[in-house]
Design an enzyme around this catalytic site. Structure first.
Site, PDB file in Angstrom:
ATOM      1  N   LYS A   1       0.899  -1.190  -0.148  1.00  0.00           N
ATOM      2  CA  LYS A   1      -0.215  -0.230  -0.017  1.00  0.00           C
ATOM      3  C   LYS A   1       0.828   1.258  -0.117  1.00  0.00           C
ATOM      4  CE  LYS A   1      -2.417   1.500   3.539  1.00  0.00           C
ATOM      5  NZ  LYS A   1      -3.750   1.721   4.454  1.00  0.00           N
TER       6      LYS A   1
HETATM    7  C1  5RP Z   1      -3.226   4.165   8.719  1.00  0.00           C
HETATM    8  C2  5RP Z   1      -3.483   3.317   7.490  1.00  0.00           C
HETATM    9  C3  5RP Z   1      -4.701   3.528   6.855  1.00  0.00           C
HETATM   10  O1  5RP Z   1      -5.003   2.065   6.636  1.00  0.00           O
HETATM   11  C4  5RP Z   1      -4.588   4.045   5.510  1.00  0.00           C
HETATM   12  O2  5RP Z   1      -3.787   5.269   5.585  1.00  0.00           O
HETATM   13  C5  5RP Z   1      -5.514   4.165   4.749  1.00  0.00           C
HETATM   14  O3  5RP Z   1      -6.690   4.969   5.295  1.00  0.00           O
HETATM   15  P1  5RP Z   1      -6.752   6.579   4.344  1.00  0.00           P
HETATM   16  O4  5RP Z   1      -7.500   6.193   3.178  1.00  0.00           O
HETATM   17  O5  5RP Z   1      -7.806   7.150   5.468  1.00  0.00           O
HETATM   18  O6  5RP Z   1      -5.487   7.020   4.297  1.00  0.00           O
HETATM   19  O7  5RP Z   1      -2.402   2.390   7.105  1.00  0.00           O
HETATM   20  O8  5RP Z   1      -1.968   3.878   9.099  1.00  0.00           O
END
Ligand code: 5RP
Length: 294
Positions: free
Chosen positions: A203
């Protein structure tokens, strides 16, 4: 009595048809073991090759942040529209009904809060608990360039090793320190390091310039986080551009659960991700759905 005639005399051996061997649909994942592939196939839709992960794990360092105050009330109604829920074991066990058919990506790092240095994380879940919870992947925060870079990379490699023993994939989450530049160069570095060291998918954040070089240089699938809440057209546009530029979907939180019409928003995001719906059409869809529930 056993039907021995039936087995020895069966006719349909199809001796003229070679057994097929299907390539696995996800980038860079063909050499994984069956359990890993099966779990990844529960996160990523084999038809589109993409996923809409609903990220609701923010409480692990932010507490009851806006939109996540009552997960039972505000988030469970979104569950039918997500491919995957990304969350902590505390929320999974206390709130998510075990009858869910959705795949689960479990946050397995933690140990810090917004009050202190965020990169100082440890592994916060035993692999046995991930097995017990029947999760489809584990999520590990990696702070490339952060104060605890080495420790967080080592958290990731340890989870990859443990997950490999049990057939559970590891998703690396590339977290960016407050003062660091978020550009394609940085994300190429961070995502490639995670992939080289064994993460099964990653991610990261979308950047408007050269994002396709980030996905191209990363040998495993990339999903994008949504980041801070933006106006709906901007969030849909970001999701669209990300998948058109090689992302395999989104792991989106605030842009869905902090929206005034979260059920409409998640459906519009789904259409962008799985059906390549253009952002202006997706915004129309959002408005229609939001109007129906207003
Ligand atoms: C927090 C995360 C979140 O899952 C990630 O940031 C995704 O959420 P958003 O779309 O609100 O950024 O890893 O550390």
């Amino acid at each position: 009595m056993a039907d021995t005639d039936g087995t020895t005399e069966a006719k349909e051996f199809h001796t003229d048809i070679p057994q097929t061997s299907e390539a696995f649909f996800l980038k860079g994942s063909n050499s994984l073991d069956w359990g890993m592939k099966n779990r990844l196939g529960r996160i990523f839709n084999p038809e589109s090759g993409r996923t809409v992960m609903l990220a609701i794990d923010h409480g692990y360092f932010m507490g009851s942040t806006t939109g996540l105050e009552r997960i039972d009330v505000n988030i469970l109604p979104l569950e039918p529209y997500a491919d995957t829920l990304m969350l902590t074991r505390g929320i999974l066990r206390s709130i998510v009904p075990a009858r869910t058919q959705k795949s689960i990506v479990l946050r397995v790092t933690g140990g810090t809060s917004i009050l202190k240095e965020l990169s100082n994380e440890s592994l916060a879940v035993d692999i046995e608990d991930a097995v017990r919870l029947n999760v489809s992947a584990m999520a590990v925060q990696v702070f490339v360039g952060g104060e605890y870079e080495r420790e967080t990379i080592t958290n990731m490699t340890r989870m990859v090793d443990m997950g490999t023993r049990y057939g559970i994939p590891t998703m690396a989450v590339t977290a960016v320190g407050k003062d660091m530049v978020r550009d394609a160069k940085y994300f190429r570095l961070a995502t490639r390091i995670c992939a080289e060291l064994g993460s099964h998918y990653i991610k990261t954040y979308y950047v408007p310039k050269d994002f396709e070089t980030v996905t191209a240089a990363c040998p495993v699938p990339i999903v994008i986080a949504g980041g801070k809440k933006q106006p709906v057209p901007d969030a849909l546009n970001m999701a669209y551009r990300a998948v058109q530029e090689g992302a395999a979907g989104v792991d989106m939180g605030r842009n869905i659960f902090q929206d005034d019409a979260p059920i409409a928003m998640i459906q519009a995001v789904r259409a962008v991700v799985h059906e390549d719906l253009a952002p202006d059409k997706a915004f129309e869809m959002y408005n229609d759905l939001a109007g129906q529930t207003a």
